[in-house]
Each structure stands twice: as structure tokens, then as C-alpha cells.
Design an enzyme around this catalytic site. Structure first.
Site, PDB file in Angstrom:
ATOM      1  N   HIS A   1       4.218  -2.211   5.138  1.00 34.77           N
ATOM      2  CA  HIS A   1       3.650  -1.048   4.395  1.00 34.77           C
ATOM      3  C   HIS A   1       1.926  -1.564   4.215  1.00 34.77           C
ATOM      4  O   HIS A   1       1.807  -2.386   3.421  1.00 34.77           O
ATOM      5  CB  HIS A   1       4.326  -0.560   3.332  1.00 34.77           C
ATOM      6  CG  HIS A   1       3.977   0.527   2.674  1.00 34.77           C
ATOM      7  ND1 HIS A   1       4.653   1.599   2.241  1.00 34.77           N
ATOM      8  CD2 HIS A   1       2.631   0.840   2.265  1.00 34.77           C
ATOM      9  CE1 HIS A   1       4.174   2.664   1.607  1.00 34.77           C
ATOM     10  NE2 HIS A   1       2.722   2.139   1.572  1.00 34.77           N
TER      11      HIS A   1
ATOM     12  N   GLY B   1      -0.075 -13.189   9.115  1.00 30.12           N
ATOM     13  CA  GLY B   1       1.156 -13.587   8.259  1.00 30.12           C
ATOM     14  C   GLY B   1       1.654 -12.286   7.631  1.00 30.12           C
ATOM     15  O   GLY B   1       2.155 -12.409   6.311  1.00 30.12           O
TER      16      GLY B   1
ATOM     17  N   CYS C   1       7.504   1.351  -0.525  1.00 27.09           N
ATOM     18  CA  CYS C   1       7.919   2.723  -0.830  1.00 27.09           C
ATOM     19  C   CYS C   1       8.828   2.819  -1.813  1.00 27.09           C
ATOM     20  O   CYS C   1       8.945   3.679  -2.651  1.00 27.09           O
ATOM     21  CB  CYS C   1       8.790   3.071   0.424  1.00 27.09           C
ATOM     22  SG  CYS C   1       7.511   3.785   1.875  1.00 27.09           S
TER      23      CYS C   1
ATOM     24  N   HIS D   1      -1.405  -2.370   3.027  1.00 24.62           N
ATOM     25  CA  HIS D   1      -1.864  -3.065   1.679  1.00 24.62           C
ATOM     26  C   HIS D   1      -3.254  -3.633   1.652  1.00 24.62           C
ATOM     27  O   HIS D   1      -3.226  -4.583   2.539  1.00 24.62           O
ATOM     28  CB  HIS D   1      -0.686  -3.727   0.773  1.00 24.62           C
ATOM     29  CG  HIS D   1      -0.324  -4.820   1.692  1.00 24.62           C
ATOM     30  ND1 HIS D   1       0.697  -4.624   2.545  1.00 24.62           N
ATOM     31  CD2 HIS D   1      -0.551  -5.896   1.555  1.00 24.62           C
ATOM     32  CE1 HIS D   1       1.034  -6.038   3.141  1.00 24.62           C
ATOM     33  NE2 HIS D   1       0.529  -6.653   2.330  1.00 24.62           N
TER      34      HIS D   1
ATOM     35  N   ASN E   1      -3.939  -8.096   5.581  1.00 25.54           N
ATOM     36  CA  ASN E   1      -3.160  -8.808   6.698  1.00 25.54           C
ATOM     37  C   ASN E   1      -2.711  -7.800   7.688  1.00 25.54           C
ATOM     38  O   ASN E   1      -2.052  -6.812   7.196  1.00 25.54           O
ATOM     39  CB  ASN E   1      -2.195  -9.648   6.151  1.00 25.54           C
ATOM     40  CG  ASN E   1      -2.916 -10.899   5.328  1.00 25.54           C
ATOM     41  OD1 ASN E   1      -3.717 -11.352   5.517  1.00 25.54           O
ATOM     42  ND2 ASN E   1      -2.220 -11.262   4.141  1.00 25.54           N
TER      43      ASN E   1
ATOM     44  N   HIS F   1      -5.100  -6.275  -0.334  1.00 26.82           N
ATOM     45  CA  HIS F   1      -5.147  -7.358  -1.449  1.00 26.82           C
ATOM     46  C   HIS F   1      -6.638  -7.592  -2.052  1.00 26.82           C
ATOM     47  O   HIS F   1      -7.407  -7.622  -1.178  1.00 26.82           O
ATOM     48  CB  HIS F   1      -4.927  -8.824  -0.862  1.00 26.82           C
ATOM     49  CG  HIS F   1      -3.647  -9.135  -0.175  1.00 26.82           C
ATOM     50  ND1 HIS F   1      -2.514  -9.709  -1.054  1.00 26.82           N
ATOM     51  CD2 HIS F   1      -3.152  -8.865   0.811  1.00 26.82           C
ATOM     52  CE1 HIS F   1      -1.471  -9.764  -0.314  1.00 26.82           C
ATOM     53  NE2 HIS F   1      -1.785  -9.126   1.006  1.00 26.82           N
TER      54      HIS F   1
ATOM     55  N   ASP G   1       0.235  -8.115  -7.897  1.00 23.88           N
ATOM     56  CA  ASP G   1       0.954  -8.942  -6.855  1.00 23.88           C
ATOM     57  C   ASP G   1       1.934  -9.890  -7.718  1.00 23.88           C
ATOM     58  O   ASP G   1       1.656 -10.262  -8.620  1.00 23.88           O
ATOM     59  CB  ASP G   1       0.087  -9.847  -5.801  1.00 23.88           C
ATOM     60  CG  ASP G   1       0.686 -10.164  -4.780  1.00 23.88           C
ATOM     61  OD1 ASP G   1       0.543  -9.793  -3.465  1.00 23.88           O
ATOM     62  OD2 ASP G   1       1.805 -11.081  -4.968  1.00 23.88           O
TER      63      ASP G   1
HETATM   64  P1  AMP Z   1       1.301  -9.653   3.114  1.00 20.04           P
HETATM   65  O1  AMP Z   1       1.669 -11.079   3.407  1.00 20.04           O
HETATM   66  O2  AMP Z   1       0.021  -9.304   3.329  1.00 20.04           O
HETATM   67  O3  AMP Z   1       2.105  -8.780   3.597  1.00 20.04           O
HETATM   68  O4  AMP Z   1       1.421  -9.531   1.483  1.00 20.04           O
HETATM   69  C1  AMP Z   1       2.427  -9.331   1.051  1.00 20.04           C
HETATM   70  C2  AMP Z   1       2.310  -9.279  -0.676  1.00 20.04           C
HETATM   71  O5  AMP Z   1       3.201  -8.567  -1.549  1.00 20.04           O
HETATM   72  C3  AMP Z   1       2.533 -10.798  -1.033  1.00 20.04           C
HETATM   73  O6  AMP Z   1       1.358 -11.456  -1.662  1.00 20.04           O
HETATM   74  C4  AMP Z   1       3.628 -10.765  -2.138  1.00 20.04           C
HETATM   75  O7  AMP Z   1       3.487 -11.639  -3.152  1.00 20.04           O
HETATM   76  C5  AMP Z   1       3.639  -9.421  -2.526  1.00 20.04           C
HETATM   77  N1  AMP Z   1       4.837  -8.794  -3.262  1.00 20.04           N
HETATM   78  C6  AMP Z   1       6.001  -9.081  -2.336  1.00 20.04           C
HETATM   79  N2  AMP Z   1       7.122  -8.404  -3.251  1.00 20.04           N
HETATM   80  C7  AMP Z   1       6.375  -7.835  -4.373  1.00 20.04           C
HETATM   81  C8  AMP Z   1       6.831  -7.014  -5.388  1.00 20.04           C
HETATM   82  N3  AMP Z   1       8.164  -6.665  -5.550  1.00 20.04           N
HETATM   83  N4  AMP Z   1       5.719  -6.617  -6.264  1.00 20.04           N
HETATM   84  C9  AMP Z   1       4.552  -6.895  -6.218  1.00 20.04           C
HETATM   85  N5  AMP Z   1       4.084  -7.839  -5.152  1.00 20.04           N
HETATM   86  C10 AMP Z   1       4.942  -8.148  -4.354  1.00 20.04           C
HETATM   87 ZN    ZN Z   2       6.525   1.829   2.856  1.00 19.61          ZN
END
Ligand code: AMP
Ligand code: ZN
Length: 114
Positions: A98, A93, A7, A100, A87, A102, A30
């Protein structure tokens, strides 16, 4: 959500490399890429995870999938292929609560991912 990382990215309080944006959806790189192309596609509305999606989100879900297509075209991996990973919950994991998607591409992707 005041302290939600994604957010805060949507509100531009934290920088991100945005690759595509619609009224409902944001796509950005990412920060720790696991493949040559690693883009996160998120709804601008805060939704904790896929489990919270409801029939009322049908338009949003369509928009997110169109954004995935746009990212694949833009990153020139439409023909070579890509993987979408969502995920959901602790066993997967999921770190950021929020929703997302990948989008991973640009090399042969191992299957099963483990
Ligand atoms: P998940 O483990 O599926 O919750 O993925 C979260 C993803 O967010 C991971 O691949 C992180 O590398 C990525 N992530 C965390 N902080 C940031 C950020 N500030 N900008 C871009 N990606 C991020
Ligand atoms: Zn959010």
C-alpha cells in the site's frame, strides 16, 4: 482491500499513532522507527505502489506532499531537514503493498542509504 495492513489502519481495525490526517491522506508513526522521527504518509485510497499512480492522482499527490510538510512542521524538523523514502517493488524491499512515504528525521541521515 480487506486484508491490507494499511487499509486496516485507515479503517481503525488496527491501532496507530496518527500525527496528521486530511480527507485523502493519513500520517502515523512507524511501529519500528529508524530515526527519532519516522512517520508514514499514506493515501486513504488503496494504491499498491508508486508505479500505479496516474495523472488522475495529481490532487492526491499534492495532498500527500502537503501532509509531509505539515508533519515536518509539527515534528519541528522543517529547518533541520528530513528524508522522504518511497520503497517500490521487490528490489527496494517494499514490504507493505500500500503506497507509503517514509518521512525520516531527527538525526543526521546517512547518504547513500544502501
Ligand atoms: P516498507 O518496507 O517500505 O514496505 O515499509 C513498511 C513499514 O511499515 C516498515 O517501516 C514497518 O516498520 C511499518 N509497519 C509495519 N506494520 C506497522 C504498523 N502496524 N504500524 C505502523 N507501521 C508499521
Ligand atoms: Zn491498502
Amino acid at each position: 482491500m480487506a486484508d491490507c495492513l494499511f487499509c486496516r489502519i485507515i479503517r481503525k481495525e488496527i491501532p496507530a499513532t496518527v500525527v496528521h490526517e486530511t480527507e485523502l491522506t493519513l500520517a502515523f508513526r512507524d511501529i519500528h522507527p529508524r530515526a527519532p522521527v519516522h512517520v508514514l504518509v499514506i493515501p486513504k485510497e488503496h494504491i499498491d505502489s508508486l508505479i500505479q499512480l496516474k495523472p488522475a492522482h495529481a490532487g492526491l499527490i499534492a495532498d500527500m506532499h502537503q501532509t509531509i510538510q505539515a508533519v515536518a512542521r509539527q515534528e519541528k524538523v522543517e529547518a533541520t531537514g528530513f528524508r522522504v523514502v518511497v520503497n517500490t517493488g521487490s528490489d527496494s524491499g517494499q514490504e507493505v503493498k500500500h503506497l507509503h512515504y517514509h518521512v525520516l528525521a531527527g538525526r543526521k541521515l546517512v547518504w547513500p542509504p544502501g
